[in-house]
Design a protein around this motif. Structure first.
Motif, PDB file in Angstrom:
ATOM      1  N   ALA A  66       0.830  -1.213   0.000  1.00  0.00           N
ATOM      2  CA  ALA A  66       0.000   0.000   0.000  1.00  0.00           C
ATOM      3  C   ALA A  66       0.861   1.258   0.000  1.00  0.00           C
ATOM      4  O   ALA A  66       0.548   2.239  -0.687  1.00  0.00           O
ATOM      5  CB  ALA A  66      -0.928  -0.003   1.208  1.00  0.00           C
ATOM      6  N   ALA A 115      -7.502   6.634  -4.092  1.00  0.00           N
ATOM      7  CA  ALA A 115      -7.311   5.203  -3.871  1.00  0.00           C
ATOM      8  C   ALA A 115      -6.031   4.931  -3.081  1.00  0.00           C
ATOM      9  O   ALA A 115      -6.017   4.111  -2.155  1.00  0.00           O
ATOM     10  CB  ALA A 115      -7.269   4.477  -5.209  1.00  0.00           C
ATOM     11  N   THR A 118      -6.549   5.937   0.511  1.00  0.00           N
ATOM     12  CA  THR A 118      -7.498   5.076   1.208  1.00  0.00           C
ATOM     13  C   THR A 118      -6.864   3.754   1.633  1.00  0.00           C
ATOM     14  O   THR A 118      -7.013   3.324   2.786  1.00  0.00           O
ATOM     15  CB  THR A 118      -8.730   4.807   0.314  1.00  0.00           C
ATOM     16  OG1 THR A 118      -9.339   6.054  -0.023  1.00  0.00           O
ATOM     17  CG2 THR A 118      -9.736   3.943   1.036  1.00  0.00           C
ATOM     18  N   VAL A 119      -6.155   3.094   0.707  1.00  0.00           N
ATOM     19  CA  VAL A 119      -5.541   1.808   1.067  1.00  0.00           C
ATOM     20  C   VAL A 119      -4.434   2.002   2.096  1.00  0.00           C
ATOM     21  O   VAL A 119      -4.236   1.146   2.970  1.00  0.00           O
ATOM     22  CB  VAL A 119      -5.013   1.071  -0.184  1.00  0.00           C
ATOM     23  CG1 VAL A 119      -6.149   0.715  -1.115  1.00  0.00           C
ATOM     24  CG2 VAL A 119      -3.961   1.877  -0.920  1.00  0.00           C
ATOM     25  N   SER A 120      -3.726   3.119   2.025  1.00  0.00           N
ATOM     26  CA  SER A 120      -2.680   3.392   3.011  1.00  0.00           C
ATOM     27  C   SER A 120      -3.291   3.676   4.380  1.00  0.00           C
ATOM     28  O   SER A 120      -2.726   3.291   5.411  1.00  0.00           O
ATOM     29  CB  SER A 120      -1.815   4.570   2.563  1.00  0.00           C
ATOM     30  OG  SER A 120      -1.154   4.280   1.357  1.00  0.00           O
ATOM     31  N   GLU A 122      -6.017   2.314   5.511  1.00  0.00           N
ATOM     32  CA  GLU A 122      -6.413   1.009   6.047  1.00  0.00           C
ATOM     33  C   GLU A 122      -5.228   0.291   6.685  1.00  0.00           C
ATOM     34  O   GLU A 122      -5.348  -0.300   7.764  1.00  0.00           O
ATOM     35  CB  GLU A 122      -7.011   0.153   4.936  1.00  0.00           C
ATOM     36  CG  GLU A 122      -7.522  -1.194   5.414  1.00  0.00           C
ATOM     37  CD  GLU A 122      -8.118  -2.028   4.300  1.00  0.00           C
ATOM     38  OE1 GLU A 122      -8.615  -3.129   4.594  1.00  0.00           O
ATOM     39  OE2 GLU A 122      -8.087  -1.583   3.141  1.00  0.00           O
TER      40      GLU A 122
END
Length: 199
Positions: A66, A115, A118-120, A122
């Motif tokens: 990520a 994106a 967001t994944v980072s 999480e």
């Protein structure tokens, strides 16, 4: 009969005023696109230099997919911001192809950085809180410096998202307020084809 406004400008607005307004708009658009470039570079550098080693082991941004995605997204964003600022600063008037291209790429960059952020986020949530269901303990208590730098990079990335969301709104406004939707060819006959069922 003489036409009082032969230059097609509205009353009270001379061609020089119109030119100054267009120059001011180009300068504002250019500056607005250069700011995210600096922010993307800052987020990129913070994450690239993010590593920590102690008695429990070592961790670096490259260990997590990520965070590598975040680095790549910020690099793409910085490059695009520079190129789009150069295009926006050009003096020739905007064409419909240029307006459509900027509109599409602005949207793409907005979703790409969103994106990545967001994944980072999480991954950071799991690093701070862990996951008891899969017996994944929190790592930020052990690697606090690493988590702090990663958090800073993610926060900067979300600021970039906010800038590009605003830029996307402006580019869509410039596109759809300046150019009309394409009209059908006058010789073409648009007829509604209705299916016919024979009983």
């Amino acid at each position: 009969m003489d036409n009082k406004y032969t230059n097609n400008n509205p009353p009270g607005l001379s061609s020089s005023d119109d030119s100054l307004a267009a120059t001011g708009m180009r300068a504002a658009d250019t500056l607005l696109r250069l700011v995210p470039m600096g922010l993307c570079i800052a987020a990129l550098i913070v994450m690239l230099k993010n590593s920590e080693a102690n008695d429990y082991g070592s961790v670096a941004y490259s260990d997590l997919g990520a965070f590598k995605f975040l680095v790549h997204a910020n690099g793409i964003c910085a490059g695009y911001s520079f190129l789009s600022a150069a295009v926006a600063a050009m003096s020739p008037p905007s064409t419909i192809s240029k307006a459509w291209t900027l509109f599409f790429l602005d949207q793409l960059l907005t979703y790409l950085t969103l994106a990545a952020g967001t994944v980072s986020t999480e991954v950071l949530y799991l690093a701070y809180n862990g996951d008891t269901e899969i017996t994944w303990s929190a790592a930020c208590g052990t690697f606090g410096k690493f988590c702090s730098k990663a958090t800073a990079s993610v926060v900067i990335t979300f600021i970039v998202v906010a800038f590009y969301a605003f830029i996307s709104i402006l580019s869509s406004y410039k596109l759809f307020s300046r150019y009309n939707a394409p009209l059908p060819h006058p010789n073409s006959k648009q007829q509604l084809q209705m299916p016919v069922f024979h009983g």
